[in-house]
Design a protein around this motif. Structure first.
Motif, PDB file in Angstrom:
ATOM      1  N   LYS A 465       0.821  -1.222   0.000  1.00 19.07           N
ATOM      2  CA  LYS A 465       0.000   0.000   0.000  1.00 19.07           C
ATOM      3  C   LYS A 465       0.852   1.269   0.000  1.00 19.07           C
ATOM      4  CE  LYS A 465      -4.246  -1.573   0.265  1.00 19.07           C
ATOM      5  NZ  LYS A 465      -5.219  -1.297  -0.787  1.00 19.07           N
ATOM      6  N   LEU A 466       1.900   1.288   0.829  1.00 14.67           N
ATOM      7  CA  LEU A 466       2.621   2.561   1.019  1.00 14.67           C
ATOM      8  C   LEU A 466       4.050   2.590   0.501  1.00 14.67           C
ATOM      9  CD1 LEU A 466       1.546   3.869   4.534  1.00 14.67           C
ATOM     10  CD2 LEU A 466       0.509   4.269   2.327  1.00 14.67           C
ATOM     11  N   TYR A 467       4.650   1.437   0.357  1.00 13.95           N
ATOM     12  CA  TYR A 467       6.070   1.432  -0.019  1.00 13.95           C
ATOM     13  C   TYR A 467       6.269   0.692  -1.346  1.00 13.95           C
ATOM     14  CZ  TYR A 467       7.497   2.776   4.806  1.00 13.95           C
ATOM     15  OH  TYR A 467       7.714   3.417   6.012  1.00 13.95           O
ATOM     16  N   ASN A 468       5.416   0.976  -2.314  1.00 15.54           N
ATOM     17  CA  ASN A 468       5.489   0.172  -3.543  1.00 15.54           C
ATOM     18  C   ASN A 468       6.313   0.827  -4.652  1.00 15.54           C
ATOM     19  OD1 ASN A 468       3.745   2.185  -4.015  1.00 15.54           O
ATOM     20  ND2 ASN A 468       1.898   0.916  -4.180  1.00 15.54           N
ATOM     21  N   GLN A 469       7.141   1.808  -4.269  1.00 17.68           N
ATOM     22  CA  GLN A 469       7.951   2.518  -5.266  1.00 17.68           C
ATOM     23  C   GLN A 469       9.062   1.627  -5.835  1.00 17.68           C
ATOM     24  OE1 GLN A 469       7.451   3.278  -2.144  1.00 17.68           O
ATOM     25  NE2 GLN A 469       6.672   5.338  -1.910  1.00 17.68           N
ATOM     26  N   GLN A 470       9.556   2.081  -6.994  1.00 15.17           N
ATOM     27  CA  GLN A 470      10.761   1.471  -7.582  1.00 15.17           C
ATOM     28  C   GLN A 470      11.943   1.784  -6.655  1.00 15.17           C
ATOM     29  OE1 GLN A 470      11.349   0.688 -11.342  1.00 15.17           O
ATOM     30  NE2 GLN A 470       9.262   0.003 -10.998  1.00 15.17           N
ATOM     31  N   PRO A 471      12.991   0.966  -6.692  1.00 19.43           N
ATOM     32  CA  PRO A 471      14.177   1.342  -5.909  1.00 19.43           C
ATOM     33  C   PRO A 471      14.811   2.606  -6.484  1.00 19.43           C
ATOM     34  CG  PRO A 471      14.627  -0.535  -7.334  1.00 19.43           C
ATOM     35  CD  PRO A 471      13.161  -0.284  -7.424  1.00 19.43           C
ATOM     36  N   THR A 472      15.560   3.298  -5.665  1.00 14.74           N
ATOM     37  CA  THR A 472      16.246   4.524  -6.103  1.00 14.74           C
ATOM     38  C   THR A 472      17.167   4.212  -7.281  1.00 14.74           C
ATOM     39  OG1 THR A 472      16.670   4.594  -3.738  1.00 14.74           O
ATOM     40  CG2 THR A 472      17.399   6.509  -5.002  1.00 14.74           C
ATOM     41  N   ASP A 473      17.462   5.216  -8.053  1.00 14.43           N
ATOM     42  CA  ASP A 473      18.421   5.085  -9.127  1.00 14.43           C
ATOM     43  C   ASP A 473      19.757   4.567  -8.558  1.00 14.43           C
ATOM     44  OD1 ASP A 473      19.342   6.008 -11.907  1.00 14.43           O
ATOM     45  OD2 ASP A 473      20.805   6.898 -10.513  1.00 14.43           O
ATOM     46  N   THR A 474      20.375   3.640  -9.256  1.00 12.72           N
ATOM     47  CA  THR A 474      21.584   2.997  -8.711  1.00 12.72           C
ATOM     48  C   THR A 474      22.663   4.022  -8.345  1.00 12.72           C
ATOM     49  OG1 THR A 474      21.098   1.167 -10.180  1.00 12.72           O
ATOM     50  CG2 THR A 474      23.241   1.131  -9.143  1.00 12.72           C
ATOM     51  N   LYS A 475      22.817   5.043  -9.194  1.00 13.83           N
ATOM     52  CA  LYS A 475      23.888   6.026  -8.921  1.00 13.83           C
ATOM     53  C   LYS A 475      23.631   6.748  -7.594  1.00 13.83           C
ATOM     54  CE  LYS A 475      25.766   7.124 -13.401  1.00 13.83           C
ATOM     55  NZ  LYS A 475      24.776   6.959 -14.471  1.00 13.83           N
ATOM     56  N   VAL A 476      22.374   7.124  -7.401  1.00 14.69           N
ATOM     57  CA  VAL A 476      22.021   7.825  -6.152  1.00 14.69           C
ATOM     58  C   VAL A 476      22.225   6.880  -4.963  1.00 14.69           C
ATOM     59  CG1 VAL A 476      20.154   8.998  -4.922  1.00 14.69           C
ATOM     60  CG2 VAL A 476      20.345   9.220  -7.425  1.00 14.69           C
ATOM     61  N   PHE A 477      21.763   5.653  -5.132  1.00 14.88           N
ATOM     62  CA  PHE A 477      21.919   4.648  -4.069  1.00 14.88           C
ATOM     63  C   PHE A 477      23.399   4.484  -3.708  1.00 14.88           C
ATOM     64  CE2 PHE A 477      22.910   0.009  -3.586  1.00 14.88           C
ATOM     65  CZ  PHE A 477      22.473  -0.146  -2.284  1.00 14.88           C
ATOM     66  N   MET A 478      24.233   4.395  -4.748  1.00 12.37           N
ATOM     67  CA  MET A 478      25.653   4.134  -4.515  1.00 12.37           C
ATOM     68  C   MET A 478      26.356   5.280  -3.786  1.00 12.37           C
ATOM     69  SD  MET A 478      26.448   1.131  -5.194  1.00 12.37           S
ATOM     70  CE  MET A 478      28.215   1.287  -5.040  1.00 12.37           C
ATOM     71  N   GLN A 479      25.874   6.511  -4.033  1.00  9.62           N
ATOM     72  CA  GLN A 479      26.521   7.652  -3.362  1.00  9.62           C
ATOM     73  C   GLN A 479      26.530   7.449  -1.844  1.00  9.62           C
ATOM     74  OE1 GLN A 479      24.376  11.085  -4.701  1.00  9.62           O
ATOM     75  NE2 GLN A 479      25.378  11.012  -6.705  1.00  9.62           N
ATOM     76  N   GLU A 480      25.381   6.992  -1.333  1.00 10.49           N
ATOM     77  CA  GLU A 480      25.304   6.795   0.120  1.00 10.49           C
ATOM     78  C   GLU A 480      25.860   5.449   0.549  1.00 10.49           C
ATOM     79  OE1 GLU A 480      21.390   7.610   1.685  1.00 10.49           O
ATOM     80  OE2 GLU A 480      21.972   9.713   1.903  1.00 10.49           O
TER      81      GLU A 480
END
Ligand SMILES: Cc1cc2nc3c(=O)[nH]c(=O)nc-3n(C[C@H](O)[C@H](O)[C@H](O)COP(=O)(O)OP(=O)(O)OC[C@H]3O[C@@H](n4cnc5c(N)ncnc54)[C@H](O)[C@@H]3O)c2cc1C
Length: 657
Positions: A465-480
């Motif tokens: 219901k609430l967390y059905n988004q796509q995962p973040t873009d890999t580049k953004v994910f990798m920064q953190e």
């Protein structure tokens, strides 16, 4: 669900982007996956260290119990009464108890629909029986292998839905955002890859459902199956909070083949005896503590449905006196203890066992069950023949050999803290099953399996219901994520440079020994304080002192550090409880020093001290342990006016805390 290769620190890492990563393949994890898929979220992966491993598929007892709302007969039951009974176990939040009671029918019927053979009569009545801490007869069972049958049914469904499974993938770290407010992914090792440079796998995940089971790897004397380790340490390391970690359950189990000796194994009244380590000097060691054979055989019989060790059941020749005596025989006297089904208990030279000398409750039960027979073996076969066959299938013939036993760790009522949607305080992380610490001090037998099913369903519902988004873009994910991944890889490099090390085994042995000695059924502040500080020292140095010569050993090294952190936090929780004046409760006895009289007359918890009445939360913040006492939330008052519930449901307003 893409899969790309990312290069970090000389490692080629496969990276998956996915809405939900389900970790583990026990009954809870699989139900989460199946539920999520049925709610329309198809972007999910199950990553598991061993398909078919873990407790659900490999553990059981004479009649493994599933607890649910009563669904048959004339005695009324209600959701609120069941919630109240769960809540009465103490230190369990009322809203969680209500969810577990409310969700029990749906979860149970789902298992029935998937083919778990819970027995019913010709009218469809699912008959129930009473289990421990159960005022009604809410328990049911599909036999000795209930949780295995649950695993099998859910596994069939996972395969039918074609949910992607990554077997032999051990998650070694959870990745978080910079503020450590939520999880964003996980790092795994594929233990089937030979070259460490290619063995790491990264998940960029919107949500993680953690179904890694109980902390089996920290106990030496244990009835958890060997294929179960548990990985709660990765969640502590990432910043999730634990609760009620003090509340483990212990009871009598066989040690060569690990199995609970509850129900008919005790109701058959076997002979308990001990020998020295070489098998000589056999003695019926219980006799000197009981006044007569009638009292002794009654206590053995009662152990059947009072299986977990309970300090309230020691005095008055209660059934837990037996656990205590078995424990002391092994730990203090260094002897081996056995159950013998070939002979009746005897009581000194002059007193022989006769059926006429049994307590009336015992003989009535045996007579009603057609089991008033001359030997323990005949009684066991009459009560529950499959219980005999089960040992035969595992190479132990109860008709000719004694069964070695111990008082073993079996389950942790505590675990990670989570809300009514099973989301931890580290957001987007959903601990389900035994790794979720929803229970308090006592719980009805069978409620662990119910909680695993209800919680995993609720987690899946919330995500869909609430967390059905796509995962973040890999580049953004990798920064953190990069820094966190690099620090895990640095460990791998260090351990691989050291190569295979005998210290790994030594550390593992020490952790288990320390927990079984200081965190088992007998707890003494002095001993626990020493154990806790030794655990702290080990934690400080472990990364520098272990090594790995292969991918498999690398995975084991990560697990070892997980167990090290886990036992450090568990021991700290136990120490805190004792320091603040916590007394004997649940499945352990608090003593001071070696005075044996206290063990036989325990100072019982009366829930009139904060440490006894509140929930102890514990975790790691900025590299240090933090502890907090939290008031138990009462059972919520519900507004069940139909039109209101309907409107909220239609508008999805019911999803929230
Ligand atoms: C002997 C015994 C008898 C019991 N009897 C009862 C009973 O009668 N009633 C009751 O309600 N409960 C009972 N329990 C407790 C109950 O069986 C367990 O709590 C329950 O099965 C746990 O299920 P789970 O899905 O949480 O975890 P598990 O079934 O233990 O599954 C854990 C999974 O996680 C995987 N895993 C672990 N770490 C990682 C990692 N880092 N990466 C990837 N995968 C990982 C494992 O391979 C496994 O697949 C009993 C337990 C025992 C030991």
């Amino acid at each position: 669900m893409e899969n790309e290769i990312i290069k970090i620190e000389g490692f080629d890492i496969s990276c998956y982007g996915v809405n939900t990563l389900v970790v583990g393949s026990g009954a809870a994890a699989l139900n989460a996956a199946v539920s999520l898929h049925s709610f329309g979220q198809k972007d999910l992966i199950i990553a598991t260290s061993q398909w078919g491993g873990g407790t659900s598929n490999n553990a059981g007892s004479d009649k493994q119990t599933y607890y649910k709302l009563s669904l048959s007969g004339e005695k009324p039951d209600s959701v609120l009464e069941m919630a109240q009974d769960l809540f009465n176990g103490k230190c369990m939040h009322g809203d969680i108890a209500l969810c577990e009671a409310q969700g029990s029918v749906l979860a149970f019927m789902n298992l029935v629909r998937l083919g778990v053979p819970f027995p019913y009569d010709k009218y469809g009545a699912f008959a129930g029986y009473k289990t421990d801490h159960d005022p009604r007869s809410r328990a049911t069972s599909a036999g000795p292998y209930t949780s295995k049958k649950m695993f099998e049914a859910l596994a069939r469904e996972v395969k039918k839905q074609k949910i992607r499974i990554l077997n032999h993938h051990q998650i070694i770290s959870l990745i978080t955002d910079r503020n450590r407010s939520r999880v964003t992914g996980a790092l795994a090792i594929n233990t089937r890859i030979k070259d460490p440079k290619n063995a790491f796998v990264l998940f960029n995940a919107e949500n993680i459902i953690l179904g890694t089971g109980g902390p089996a790897g920290i106990y030496e004397t244990s009835v958890y199956p060997l294929s179960q380790n548990g990985s709660i340490g990765i969640a502590f390391k990432a910043g999730a909070t634990g609760q009620n970690l003090t509340e483990s359950q212990f009871g009598i189990a066989s040690v060569k083949f690990r199995w609970n000796l509850s129900g008919s194994y005790q109701q058959a009244i076997p002979r308990y005896f001990s020998t020295d380590k070489k098998g000589n000097d056999a003695r019926e060691f219980l006799n000197e503590y009981f006044p007569d054979i009638k009292t002794l055989t009654k206590a053995i019989f009662l152990k059947g449905y009072q299986w977990p060790f309970d300090p309230k059941k020691i005095t008055g020749y209660g059934s837990s006196l037996i656990d205590l005596l078995v424990f002391r025989e092994i730990t203090d006297k260094g002897r081996n203890v056995y159950l013998d089904y070939t002979k009746n208990p005897s009581f000194g030279n002059s007193v022989t066992f006769t059926l006429k000398k049994l307590d009336s409750e015992v003989s009535k039960y045996l007579s009603n069950s057609g089991a008033l027979k001359n030997s323990p073996l005949e009684r066991l076969l009459a009560l529950n023949a499959p219980a005999f066959s089960l040992y035969k299938e595992h190479g132990i013939d109860l008709s000719s050999e004694p069964l070695q036993i111990a008082v073993c760790a079996q389950h942790n009522n505590g675990g990670l803290k989570a809300n009514i949607w099973w989301e931890s305080d580290l957001r987007h992380l959903f601990p389900v099953g035994e790794v979720n610490g929803s229970h308090g001090v006592c719980r009805p037998g069978g409620s662990a399996l119910n909680s695993g099913q209800v919680g995993s369903y609720r987690a899946a519902k919330y995500i869909s219901k609430l967390y059905n988004q796509q995962p973040t873009d890999t580049k953004v994910f990798m920064q953190e994520a990069k820094e966190q991944i690099a620090s895990e890889l640095a460990l791998a490099k260090k351990w691989l440079t050291s190569g295979t090390s005998g210290r790994n085994r030594k550390y593992s042995f020490e952790i288990k020994k320390r927990m079984s000695e200081a965190g088992g059924i007998i707890r003494d502040l002095k001993k626990v304080t020493a154990a806790s500080s030794a655990a702290g020292v080990m934690l400080k140095h472990i990364n520098d002192n272990i090594g790995a010569g292969s991918v498999k050993e690398l995975a084991e090294s990560y697990l070892l550090t997980d167990n090290c952190l886990t036992h450090y936090i568990y021991l700290d929780a136990i120490k805190t409880y004792l320091e603040k004046g916590g007394r004997s409760r649940g499945s352990y006895l608090v003593i001071k020093g070696e005075n044996s009289r206290q063990a036989f007359k325990p100072d019982l918890c009366r829930y009139d001290r904060d440490i006894e009445n509140d929930i102890l939360e514990i975790g790691i913040r900025n590299g240090k342990i933090f502890r907090k006492l939290v008031n138990v939330r009462e059972l919520p008052k519900q507004d069940l006016w139909f039109e209101k519930v309907w409107k909220d449901y239609m508008e999805d307003n019911y999803i929230g805390c």
